[in-house]
Design a protein around this motif. Structure first.
Motif, short mmCIF file in Angstrom:
data_model
loop_
_atom_site.label_atom_id
_atom_site.label_comp_id
_atom_site.label_asym_id
_atom_site.label_seq_id
_atom_site.Cartn_x
_atom_site.Cartn_y
_atom_site.Cartn_z
N ILE A 14 -52.80 -67.96 11.89
CA ILE A 14 -52.34 -69.50 11.48
C ILE A 14 -52.83 -69.86 10.76
O ILE A 14 -53.32 -69.78 9.82
CB ILE A 14 -53.31 -69.86 12.60
N LYS A 15 -51.90 -70.91 9.70
CA LYS A 15 -52.14 -71.36 8.74
C LYS A 15 -52.08 -73.03 8.90
O LYS A 15 -52.04 -73.52 9.73
CB LYS A 15 -51.22 -71.90 7.30
N VAL A 16 -53.67 -73.36 8.10
CA VAL A 16 -54.33 -74.69 8.49
C VAL A 16 -53.76 -75.72 6.87
O VAL A 16 -55.05 -75.31 6.09
CB VAL A 16 -55.46 -75.19 9.32
N ARG A 17 -53.20 -76.49 7.03
CA ARG A 17 -52.91 -77.48 5.85
C ARG A 17 -55.00 -78.69 5.47
O ARG A 17 -55.00 -79.11 6.89
CB ARG A 17 -51.74 -79.00 5.51
N VAL A 18 -54.92 -77.92 4.63
CA VAL A 18 -56.67 -78.84 4.33
C VAL A 18 -56.16 -80.32 3.26
O VAL A 18 -55.80 -80.18 2.22
CB VAL A 18 -56.86 -78.84 3.37
N SER A 19 -56.12 -81.56 3.51
CA SER A 19 -56.04 -82.75 2.91
C SER A 19 -56.83 -83.43 3.27
O SER A 19 -58.15 -83.78 3.91
CB SER A 19 -54.29 -83.17 2.85
N GLU A 20 -56.85 -84.59 2.10
CA GLU A 20 -57.45 -86.01 2.92
C GLU A 20 -57.38 -86.62 4.02
O GLU A 20 -57.91 -87.32 4.50
CB GLU A 20 -57.63 -87.41 1.37
N LYS A 21 -56.62 -86.57 4.05
CA LYS A 21 -55.92 -87.08 6.07
C LYS A 21 -56.59 -86.29 6.88
O LYS A 21 -56.36 -86.55 7.95
CB LYS A 21 -54.82 -87.45 6.16
N GLY A 22 -56.94 -84.66 6.77
CA GLY A 22 -57.64 -84.26 8.06
C GLY A 22 -56.97 -83.08 7.36
O GLY A 22 -56.36 -81.86 6.53
N PHE A 23 -56.80 -82.29 8.58
CA PHE A 23 -56.88 -80.40 8.99
C PHE A 23 -55.33 -80.96 9.79
O PHE A 23 -55.03 -81.73 10.73
CB PHE A 23 -57.27 -80.12 10.15
#
Length: 124
Positions: A14-23
């Motif tokens: 599974i790929k989870v994007r991490v950004s200032e908006k969250g997961f």
């Protein structure tokens, strides 16, 4: 193969994007209290956290490091996820030792930290 042996379940990646908006999932939808990441029980799960910031000057210096923790205290950490190392993974056996859920969160003081505290991973 003996009668007692069971076929290996296919590992789940599974790929989870991490950004200032969250997961976020791969389509950019946020995970949160009402939307957990679900993983199949007794399956090796590899979660790759991907740096998902837009390339602003602010994001260049932003670094994330994610810990996955179970209710019994088990935990595993990624390496740093940032502009120069855009992906880092953790692998674990979902549901091992009767664990039913995990939480993932960023352990570094980062931009958007308040949104990187709530990735619930449920074993189904």
């Amino acid at each position: 193969m003996t009668a007692a042996a069971t076929p290996e379940k296919t590992p789940v990646e599974i790929k989870v994007r991490v950004s200032e908006k969250g997961f976020l999932d791969e389509k950019g939808r946020p995970y949160g209290a009402k939307r957990a990441l679900q993983v199949p029980k007794d399956t090796m799960v590899k979660i790759t956290f991907v740096f998902g910031e837009d390339m602003t000057s602010l994001a260049v210096g932003d670094t994330h490091q994610i810990t996955i923790r179970a209710e019994d205290g088990w935990k595993q950490e990624t390496g740093s996820v940032w502009v120069m190392n855009r992906e880092s993974s953790v692998s674990f056996l979902a549901g091992e030792k009767s664990r039913t859920q995990y939480r993932a969160y960023c352990i570094l003081d980062c931009i958007g930290m308040e949104h990187l505290t709530n990735l619930l991973i449920q074993v189904v």
